[in-house]
Design an enzyme around this catalytic site. Structure first.
Site, PDB file in Angstrom:
ATOM      1  N   HIS A 475       0.837  -1.207   0.000  1.00 48.71           N
ATOM      2  CA  HIS A 475       0.000   0.000   0.000  1.00 48.71           C
ATOM      3  C   HIS A 475       0.873   1.259   0.000  1.00 48.71           C
ATOM      4  O   HIS A 475       0.725   2.133  -0.861  1.00 48.71           O
ATOM      5  CB  HIS A 475      -0.918  -0.022   1.234  1.00 48.71           C
ATOM      6  CG  HIS A 475      -1.772   1.199   1.395  1.00 48.71           C
ATOM      7  ND1 HIS A 475      -3.111   1.211   1.087  1.00 48.71           N
ATOM      8  CD2 HIS A 475      -1.475   2.450   1.823  1.00 48.71           C
ATOM      9  CE1 HIS A 475      -3.598   2.425   1.313  1.00 48.71           C
ATOM     10  NE2 HIS A 475      -2.624   3.195   1.767  1.00 48.71           N
ATOM     11  N   GLU A 476       1.776   1.318   0.967  1.00 57.82           N
ATOM     12  CA  GLU A 476       2.624   2.508   1.071  1.00 57.82           C
ATOM     13  C   GLU A 476       3.529   2.629  -0.146  1.00 57.82           C
ATOM     14  O   GLU A 476       3.844   3.736  -0.601  1.00 57.82           O
ATOM     15  CB  GLU A 476       3.449   2.483   2.368  1.00 57.82           C
ATOM     16  CG  GLU A 476       2.604   2.527   3.646  1.00 57.82           C
ATOM     17  CD  GLU A 476       1.581   3.661   3.682  1.00 57.82           C
ATOM     18  OE1 GLU A 476       1.838   4.720   3.083  1.00 57.82           O
ATOM     19  OE2 GLU A 476       0.504   3.468   4.295  1.00 57.82           O
ATOM     20  N   HIS A 479       1.735   4.440  -2.842  1.00 55.99           N
ATOM     21  CA  HIS A 479       1.854   5.890  -2.670  1.00 55.99           C
ATOM     22  C   HIS A 479       3.230   6.357  -3.146  1.00 55.99           C
ATOM     23  O   HIS A 479       3.366   7.411  -3.772  1.00 55.99           O
ATOM     24  CB  HIS A 479       1.732   6.273  -1.187  1.00 55.99           C
ATOM     25  CG  HIS A 479       0.330   6.254  -0.642  1.00 55.99           C
ATOM     26  ND1 HIS A 479      -0.714   6.903  -1.245  1.00 55.99           N
ATOM     27  CD2 HIS A 479      -0.188   5.684   0.480  1.00 55.99           C
ATOM     28  CE1 HIS A 479      -1.821   6.736  -0.512  1.00 55.99           C
ATOM     29  NE2 HIS A 479      -1.526   5.991   0.545  1.00 55.99           N
ATOM     30  N   HIS A 482       3.382   6.808  -6.746  1.00 54.93           N
ATOM     31  CA  HIS A 482       2.645   8.013  -7.143  1.00 54.93           C
ATOM     32  C   HIS A 482       3.585   9.228  -7.082  1.00 54.93           C
ATOM     33  O   HIS A 482       3.497  10.138  -7.907  1.00 54.93           O
ATOM     34  CB  HIS A 482       1.466   8.195  -6.177  1.00 54.93           C
ATOM     35  CG  HIS A 482       0.333   9.024  -6.692  1.00 54.93           C
ATOM     36  ND1 HIS A 482      -0.721   9.390  -5.895  1.00 54.93           N
ATOM     37  CD2 HIS A 482       0.069   9.566  -7.905  1.00 54.93           C
ATOM     38  CE1 HIS A 482      -1.573  10.121  -6.592  1.00 54.93           C
ATOM     39  NE2 HIS A 482      -1.119  10.236  -7.817  1.00 54.93           N
TER      40      HIS A 482
HETATM   41 ZN   LIG Z   1      -2.758   5.237   2.088  1.00 55.17          ZN
END
Ligand SMILES: [Zn+2]
Length: 689
Positions: A475-476, A479, A482
């Site tokens: 998940h991290e 990011h 991104h």
């Molecule tokens: Zn998040």
């Protein structure tokens, strides 16, 4: 325009040019005492830059106003970025004191920018003439975002209203800092110290982690359970000692609610009242209305519609799960009603009984280093990225760095992973940056961090993750991508600078690639034998994906609903926080055996900075997007389909805030998302609503 003063002749290591590898700050030379003078100098410099832009005698142009604003405040950004990395990941008394001093200064500074009437007049003038300025699409978006930001900050209000807004913002900044420090203080001051005889049921990994936590907390030779999620949750899952489970659970859910100096309830009441007042000044009925107006969801009603649709199904599923757990207690001869501190323990037992699968059997196959490599590999398959470990000085020995390059060997950025829990780190997991991508001042490449709180193994033991931990890591890392893949010109639009109900799309979508066979088969290998996870175990693991989703969905959705309720209050004066939480949960018929994932007194998403205030629904909103987006890959029969990955990079991971989120999603998928994929993913599609 006058030349702003230069501070490069200072000795302060924060303000001199960073000449180290990858332009990293000289962490070893930065003591806590360097921050306050650096902030003062950087704030003064940015103020001078803003004043010069506002007072420019030339008529406003895009370049002399918007372009100039985009180039201003660079020192302040550098100092802030370093400071907030440390304040989150390696803090202490000295850093906390600076944080308390500086947070109202930063709020005052932001007020001076966004409530500057001369500056706003220039932006409003440009905005009124926007179609005649000959701007390209990105410039038009930047101008639109500046105009929206200034209006939402109160730039168009009269002076009395502005003065009140400024006071509110400063007060909120101080309260938010205090809130986070209180939670950390409660977590630091508590340790459940155990003897060997108290460890019944705990698998080796949990014993090792408790042993390492005891070392760190100054109880060598004993075992310590801390209030960090990665310490508490395995204990609740495995400990056969019902009395100890209750003890740690009660301490865990009462963080920020201990009636002493670190009690957060008065802070919450004040923050909620101030936020509502700010919204009223800006012409909105409530803080939630104000907040969502600039999100993809647009209105609280839209967000609530999605949550309600999920909630009724989740509650029905959780009720069935509860009955099954109660049956198990009865079958074992237990003469008690399932309590919140029993849920994880019996859920784990039932999972083992139903799927012949327990967390302790999976864990040796999930080594931190391998899962990091897996996250890198997926980024290679999707986007052609390569990662090479580099030895550079960082702020803590546990933090590690990798240079990121593309398939042609060109530098993309630097990625820093700081994965282990420690008492100097705030709880939770997050992505942040030391430098963001942009092209306005030449080619600026990003430096991105992932901060997590995985249990640190004892010396000589491998770091092992739970499947949830591995998902958090992915998940991290989503990011992080991104930030790393960002491909914009203007800093305002870079990377994760998107609405918070869109920002979880890249992260939650990335979690899907942890579960694809190409990745798990290669990277889930046993820590001692090096053998890959047996196919049968892998199949059983994947078969349990929707197991326990009633509990997980209820635990999360309750938080999102209470958040919207709280921030939907038009005039919340003198709020009784505990009473409000209880009543809000009663209204939605919260199951008695499940507690909110984050109770209000320690709900850092809402009150520690406030990034997710009236925005916790964002995770579910983004999940509609991520479930639907991953189906785009599944429809091709290839989890790494190159054409789909190319669109994903162009319109989502690389696009920052270049487009309105709904437009960006449509450009990727060809249509807006449907909720079906989310319900299917959580195993809620067949549950009667
Ligand atoms: Zn998040």
């Amino acid at each position: 325009m006058t030349q702003p003063p230069s501070f490069l002749d200072t000795d302060n290591p924060l303000l001199t040019e960073w000449r180290g590898a990858f332009g990293l700050p000289p962490f070893g030379a930065i003591g806590p005492e360097a921050f306050r003078p650096a902030f003062d100098a950087a704030l003064a410099r940015h103020r001078a830059e803003i004043d010069a832009i506002a007072a420019d005698p030339a008529a406003p142009t895009f370049d002399n106003t918007i372009g100039a604003l985009e180039k201003s405040g660079r020192d302040l950004e550098r100092v802030s970025n370093v400071f907030f990395v440390l304040a989150g990941a390696d803090t202490g008394d000295a850093i906390e004191a600076v944080e308390r001093d500086v947070s109202p200064l930063l709020a005052r500074h932001s007020n001076a920018l966004y409530l500057n009437r001369a500056l706003y007049a220039r932006i409003a003038d440009l905005y009124a003439r926007r179609d005649a300025l000959g701007l390209n699409a990105e410039q038009a978006r930047v101008l639109d975002r500046y105009h929206t930001r200034f209006v939402r900050a109160g730039a168009a209000l009269d002076q009395a209203a502005q003065a009140r807004l400024a006071a509110i913002n400063e007060r909120l900044a101080s309260l938010g800092t205090q809130f986070g420090q209180n939670v950390l203080a409660d977590e630091k001051s508590y340790a459940l110290v155990l003897e060997e005889a108290d460890l019944a049921g705990l698998p080796d990994f949990a014993r090792h982690a408790a042993r390492a936590a005891a070392e760190e907390r100054g109880h060598p030779g004993k075992y310590v359970i801390t209030l960090s999620r990665s310490s508490v949750e395995p204990f609740l899952q495995f400990s056969a000692r019902r009395d100890l489970r209750e003890k740690i659970f009660q301490a865990w859910i009462r963080r920020g609610e201990n009636g002493a100096e670190t009690d957060n309830r008065a802070l919450i009441a004040e923050m909620v009242a101030l936020r509502a007042e700010r919204a009223r000044l800006l012409g909105f009925a409530s803080f939630a209305d104000y907040r969502l107006d600039d999100q993809m969801a647009k209105t609280p009603a839209n967000a609530r519609k999605l949550l309600d649709e999920v909630w009724t199904r989740a509650r029905a599923k959780a009720a069935a799960e509860r009955d099954a757990l109660q049956d198990m207690i009865a079958a074992e001869g237990g003469n008690f009603t399932l309590q919140p501190w029993d849920w994880r323990y019996y859920a784990e037992k039932l999972r083992k009984a139903r799927y012949d699968l327990d967390e302790a059997e999976i864990k040796p196959y999930l080594q931190l280093d391998k899962i990091v490599a897996a996250a890198f590999d997926a980024a290679g398959r999707l986007f052609g990225l390569r990662f090479a470990a580099v030895d550079v000085p960082l702020y803590h020995p546990d933090a590690r760095a990798w240079e990121v390059t593309d398939q042609n060997g060109a530098h993309v950025g630097l990625f820093i992973g700081d994965y282990f829990a420690r008492s100097s780190k705030h709880s939770g997991a997050w992505m942040t940056s030391l430098r963001d991508q942009e092209k306005l001042s030449g080619e600026v490449r990003p430096v991105i961090l992932n901060i997590c709180n995985f249990a640190k193994p004892a010396a000589g033991e491998p770091a092992l993750l739970s499947f949830d931990d591995a998902r958090t890591l992915f998940h991290e890392f989503g990011h992080a991508l991104h930030g790393l893949l960002s491909n914009v010109t203007y800093p305002l639009l870079a990377g994760t600078a998107v609405p918070s109900d869109f920002v979880e799309l890249p992260s939650q979508l990335y979690e899907h690639w942890l579960e694809v066979p190409e990745i798990l088969e290669k990277y889930a290998v046993h820590a001692e034998t090096g053998e890959p996870m047996p196919k049968a175990l892998l199949d059983r693991l994947l078969a349990t994906r929707t197991y326990g989703q009633g509990f997980a969905t209820v635990e999360y959705t309750a938080c999102a609903l209470v958040d919207l309720d709280l921030h939907g209050l038009p005039e919340p004066a003198g709020l009784d926080v505990t009473g409000f939480e209880r009543q809000a949960l009663a209204r939605i018929h919260m199951p008695a055996e499940i507690v909110m994932r984050h109770r209000l007194p320690h709900f850092q998403h809402l009150f520690s900075g406030g990034g997710y205030a009236a925005g916790y629904y964002s995770y579910m909103w983004s999940e509609v997007l991520d479930a639907d987006a991953f189906e785009a890959f599944e429809e091709t029969g290839n989890a790494f389909d190159p054409a789909t990955a190319q669109r994903l990079r162009e319109f989502i991971y690389g696009a920052g805030n270049l487009r309105d989120p709904a437009e960006a999603y449509k450009a990727f998928r060809g249509r807006l998302p449907a909720v079906d994929a989310l319900l299917k993913k959580r195993g809620l599609a067949d549950v009667a609503a």
